[in-house]
Scaffold this motif. Structure first.
Motif, PDB file in Angstrom:
ATOM      1  N   VAL A   1      34.699  28.158   5.671  1.00 46.38           N
ATOM      2  CA  VAL A   1      34.419  27.104   6.652  1.00 46.38           C
ATOM      3  C   VAL A   1      34.085  27.776   7.984  1.00 46.38           C
ATOM      4  O   VAL A   1      34.890  28.537   8.521  1.00 46.38           O
ATOM      5  CB  VAL A   1      35.621  26.160   6.831  1.00 46.38           C
ATOM      6  CG1 VAL A   1      35.255  25.004   7.762  1.00 46.38           C
ATOM      7  CG2 VAL A   1      36.095  25.622   5.477  1.00 46.38           C
ATOM      8  N   GLY A   2      32.903  27.473   8.510  1.00 47.12           N
ATOM      9  CA  GLY A   2      32.442  28.147   9.721  1.00 47.12           C
ATOM     10  C   GLY A   2      33.056  27.598  11.000  1.00 47.12           C
ATOM     11  O   GLY A   2      32.343  27.235  11.943  1.00 47.12           O
ATOM     12  N   GLY A   3      34.385  27.549  11.041  1.00 40.97           N
ATOM     13  CA  GLY A   3      35.100  27.027  12.197  1.00 40.97           C
ATOM     14  C   GLY A   3      35.830  25.760  11.811  1.00 40.97           C
ATOM     15  O   GLY A   3      35.371  24.644  12.081  1.00 40.97           O
ATOM     16  N   ALA A   4      36.979  25.917  11.154  1.00 41.03           N
ATOM     17  CA  ALA A   4      37.667  24.773  10.546  1.00 41.03           C
ATOM     18  C   ALA A   4      38.117  23.732  11.554  1.00 41.03           C
ATOM     19  O   ALA A   4      38.213  22.547  11.228  1.00 41.03           O
ATOM     20  CB  ALA A   4      38.865  25.273   9.741  1.00 41.03           C
TER      21      ALA A   4
ATOM     22  N   ALA B   1      30.281  33.041   7.313  1.00 39.18           N
ATOM     23  CA  ALA B   1      30.556  32.376   6.040  1.00 39.18           C
ATOM     24  C   ALA B   1      29.420  32.605   5.059  1.00 39.18           C
ATOM     25  O   ALA B   1      29.634  32.867   3.868  1.00 39.18           O
ATOM     26  CB  ALA B   1      30.761  30.881   6.277  1.00 39.18           C
ATOM     27  N   GLU B   2      28.204  32.513   5.542  1.00 44.50           N
ATOM     28  CA  GLU B   2      27.028  32.748   4.701  1.00 44.50           C
ATOM     29  C   GLU B   2      27.048  34.153   4.121  1.00 44.50           C
ATOM     30  O   GLU B   2      26.758  34.365   2.936  1.00 44.50           O
ATOM     31  CB  GLU B   2      25.766  32.538   5.531  1.00 44.50           C
ATOM     32  CG  GLU B   2      24.468  32.906   4.838  1.00 44.50           C
ATOM     33  CD  GLU B   2      23.331  33.004   5.828  1.00 44.50           C
ATOM     34  OE1 GLU B   2      23.009  34.125   6.255  1.00 44.50           O
ATOM     35  OE2 GLU B   2      22.774  31.954   6.194  1.00 44.50           O
ATOM     36  N   THR B   3      27.412  35.129   4.949  1.00 47.45           N
ATOM     37  CA  THR B   3      27.484  36.517   4.496  1.00 47.45           C
ATOM     38  C   THR B   3      28.498  36.676   3.372  1.00 47.45           C
ATOM     39  O   THR B   3      28.254  37.357   2.379  1.00 47.45           O
ATOM     40  CB  THR B   3      27.859  37.447   5.671  1.00 47.45           C
ATOM     41  OG1 THR B   3      26.863  37.322   6.692  1.00 47.45           O
ATOM     42  CG2 THR B   3      27.941  38.895   5.217  1.00 47.45           C
ATOM     43  N   ALA B   4      29.639  36.011   3.504  1.00 48.67           N
ATOM     44  CA  ALA B   4      30.675  36.067   2.469  1.00 48.67           C
ATOM     45  C   ALA B   4      30.185  35.450   1.166  1.00 48.67           C
ATOM     46  O   ALA B   4      30.477  35.949   0.077  1.00 48.67           O
ATOM     47  CB  ALA B   4      31.934  35.370   2.953  1.00 48.67           C
ATOM     48  N   LEU B   5      29.431  34.360   1.267  1.00 46.75           N
ATOM     49  CA  LEU B   5      28.896  33.708   0.077  1.00 46.75           C
ATOM     50  C   LEU B   5      27.919  34.628  -0.642  1.00 46.75           C
ATOM     51  O   LEU B   5      27.983  34.792  -1.869  1.00 46.75           O
ATOM     52  CB  LEU B   5      28.206  32.399   0.463  1.00 46.75           C
ATOM     53  CG  LEU B   5      27.573  31.586  -0.678  1.00 46.75           C
ATOM     54  CD1 LEU B   5      28.646  31.096  -1.649  1.00 46.75           C
ATOM     55  CD2 LEU B   5      26.778  30.410  -0.131  1.00 46.75           C
ATOM     56  N   LEU B   6      27.034  35.238   0.093  1.00 51.56           N
ATOM     57  CA  LEU B   6      26.038  36.126  -0.499  1.00 51.56           C
ATOM     58  C   LEU B   6      26.672  37.372  -1.105  1.00 51.56           C
ATOM     59  O   LEU B   6      26.118  37.980  -2.023  1.00 51.56           O
ATOM     60  CB  LEU B   6      25.001  36.523   0.555  1.00 51.56           C
ATOM     61  CG  LEU B   6      24.114  35.381   1.072  1.00 51.56           C
ATOM     62  CD1 LEU B   6      23.237  35.854   2.225  1.00 51.56           C
ATOM     63  CD2 LEU B   6      23.245  34.820  -0.054  1.00 51.56           C
ATOM     64  N   ALA B   7      27.854  37.737  -0.593  1.00 51.26           N
ATOM     65  CA  ALA B   7      28.577  38.898  -1.125  1.00 51.26           C
ATOM     66  C   ALA B   7      29.495  38.506  -2.287  1.00 51.26           C
ATOM     67  O   ALA B   7      30.301  39.313  -2.739  1.00 51.26           O
ATOM     68  CB  ALA B   7      29.392  39.560  -0.016  1.00 51.26           C
TER      69      ALA B   7
ATOM     70  N   GLY C   1      31.432  28.643  -2.130  1.00 51.66           N
ATOM     71  CA  GLY C   1      30.754  27.668  -1.292  1.00 51.66           C
ATOM     72  C   GLY C   1      31.001  27.902   0.172  1.00 51.66           C
ATOM     73  O   GLY C   1      31.913  28.646   0.555  1.00 51.66           O
ATOM     74  N   VAL C   2      30.187  27.276   0.996  1.00 49.27           N
ATOM     75  CA  VAL C   2      30.316  27.350   2.447  1.00 49.27           C
ATOM     76  C   VAL C   2      30.206  25.944   3.024  1.00 49.27           C
ATOM     77  O   VAL C   2      29.330  25.168   2.628  1.00 49.27           O
ATOM     78  CB  VAL C   2      29.216  28.233   3.076  1.00 49.27           C
ATOM     79  CG1 VAL C   2      29.196  28.083   4.599  1.00 49.27           C
ATOM     80  CG2 VAL C   2      29.412  29.695   2.711  1.00 49.27           C
ATOM     81  N   VAL C   3      31.109  25.609   3.922  1.00 57.43           N
ATOM     82  CA  VAL C   3      30.935  24.426   4.756  1.00 57.43           C
ATOM     83  C   VAL C   3      30.331  24.932   6.054  1.00 57.43           C
ATOM     84  O   VAL C   3      30.993  25.577   6.861  1.00 57.43           O
ATOM     85  CB  VAL C   3      32.274  23.696   5.000  1.00 57.43           C
ATOM     86  CG1 VAL C   3      32.111  22.627   6.081  1.00 57.43           C
ATOM     87  CG2 VAL C   3      32.748  23.043   3.703  1.00 57.43           C
ATOM     88  N   GLY C   4      29.048  24.681   6.196  1.00 59.36           N
ATOM     89  CA  GLY C   4      28.301  25.191   7.340  1.00 59.36           C
ATOM     90  C   GLY C   4      27.015  24.414   7.515  1.00 59.36           C
ATOM     91  O   GLY C   4      26.810  23.372   6.871  1.00 59.36           O
TER      92      GLY C   4
END
Length: 348
Positions: A44-47, A82-88, A93-96
């Motif tokens: 989550v990009g800033g919960a 968050a996107e970087t973590a998803l791609l890795a 999933g990402v909430v962003g």
């Protein structure tokens, strides 16, 4: 299921992803409710940001558990992290912000919004009290220090567009990584930034103290259309396309949970919603937290379905300035950046 900082999570997340993969059956679907393959890690990009409130609220309401899912929410400081973590492969999933799916397609990666929380950004361009008399519109951004969550974030994308559309090149202003909440407020109060883009509850705090004034308000359809020429789908649950294709049952359960939460937000007042959130999200000023939710709750969709014209406008915005998207704008297939399949079929 407490949100924890991403800096502590990377080794553990990798292990969790491996554990989930080992228990999948041959079709790539989950083995059943509560099984380890129903373990889903979502960044989550800033919960604490109201724009991403559906993530924690869904957990608080118990809707993930109702679907037989074991969801871990991991808080990160910005959507780009968050996107970087998803791609890795450190998360499923990402909430962003949805616009990352367009940016990534231009870079040869396939990400897809599966539940669209909002068709407007929910962002506000704030001007510091010291500069309120001199920054009246984006044409005044030249020579200024402009705060964004981090370079490469959606706030950076939008700032570049607003400046460029006003004839101000990115080289004509200084981009400052200002974060959110207390770090953003500190940057504004210290003169570290002259203006910057942020969300509630930071907006509510700055307007209450008078330390910041609203320049552009993209929490409403009207304000978004005025600033960006149309709707701009933003907060969403997005996932890697190959994961979506291989785990449709899990994605559908997530959509069921999130769409039910969106209906809850639509059907309840801000005070009721705030009471469901963790107490520390409100801090010492519960009334201000309720106000921040009330000021932003209208941004959320009631059904999680993407606005197709809004998606096209997001591509148009990014296509005007993004070094990745601009040269490939005409070749991007916008229909591959989102799906309405799961939100449309969502049921509790």
């Amino acid at each position: 299921m407490k949100i924890r900082p991403a800096v502590l999570a990377v080794p553990v997340l990798a292990a969790l992803v491996l554990t989930g993969c080992q228990t999948q059956n041959k079709s790539g679907t989950s083995a059943g409710p509560g099984s380890s393959s129903d373990k889903v890690t979502i960044m989550v990009g800033g919960a604490a940001k109201v724009i991403y409130m559906p993530a924690k609220l869904t957990e608080q309401l118990g809707y993930f558990k109702d679907q037989g899912l074991n969801v871990e929410l991991v808080d990160t400081p910005a959507g780009v992290t968050a996107e970087t973590a998803l791609l890795a492969n450190q998360a499923q999933g990402v909430v962003g912000f949805y616009d990352h799916t367009i940016d990534m397609q231009a870079k040869g990666k396939c990400l897809q919004s599966v539940v669209q929380f909002a068709n407007v950004p929910g962002e506000v361009e704030m001007v510091s009290k010291a500069q309120a008399g001199t920054i009246k519109s984006p044409t005044d951004f030249k020579g200024r220090k402009l705060g964004v969550t981090s370079p490469g974030s959606s706030t950076d994308f939008l700032t570049q567009y607003l400046a460029g559309n006003a004839g101000v090149a990115t080289a004509d202003y200084t981009t400052v990584k200002a974060g959110a909440d207390s770090t953003f407020i500190a940057a504004m109060n210290s003169g570290g930034i002259d203006a910057g883009m942020t969300t509630d509850p930071t907006v509510a705090r700055l307007t209450k103290t008078g330390d910041g004034q609203i320049l552009l308000d993209m929490r409403t359809e009207q304000g978004t259309k005025a600033a960006l020429g149309g709707l701009y789908p933003a907060s969403s649950l997005y996932m890697a396309c190959d994961y979506v294709a291989a785990h449709k049952d899990v994605v559908q359960k997530l959509a069921n949970a999130f769409v039910k939460t969106l209906a809850y937000i639509t059907g309840n007042d801000a005070a009721t919603i705030a009471a469901k959130m963790p107490a520390d999200y409100a801090g010492t000023d519960k009334e201000l937290y309720v106000k921040s939710i009330n000021d932003s709750k209208g941004m959320f969709t009631a059904n999680g379905v993407m606005d197709a014209k809004g998606a096209e406008n997001a591509l148009a915005v990014l296509g005007k300035f993004s070094p990745a998207v601009k040269p490939k704008r005409d070749s991007i297939d916008i229909t591959k950046t989102y799906t309405t399949e799961f939100a449309t079929a969502a049921k509790s």
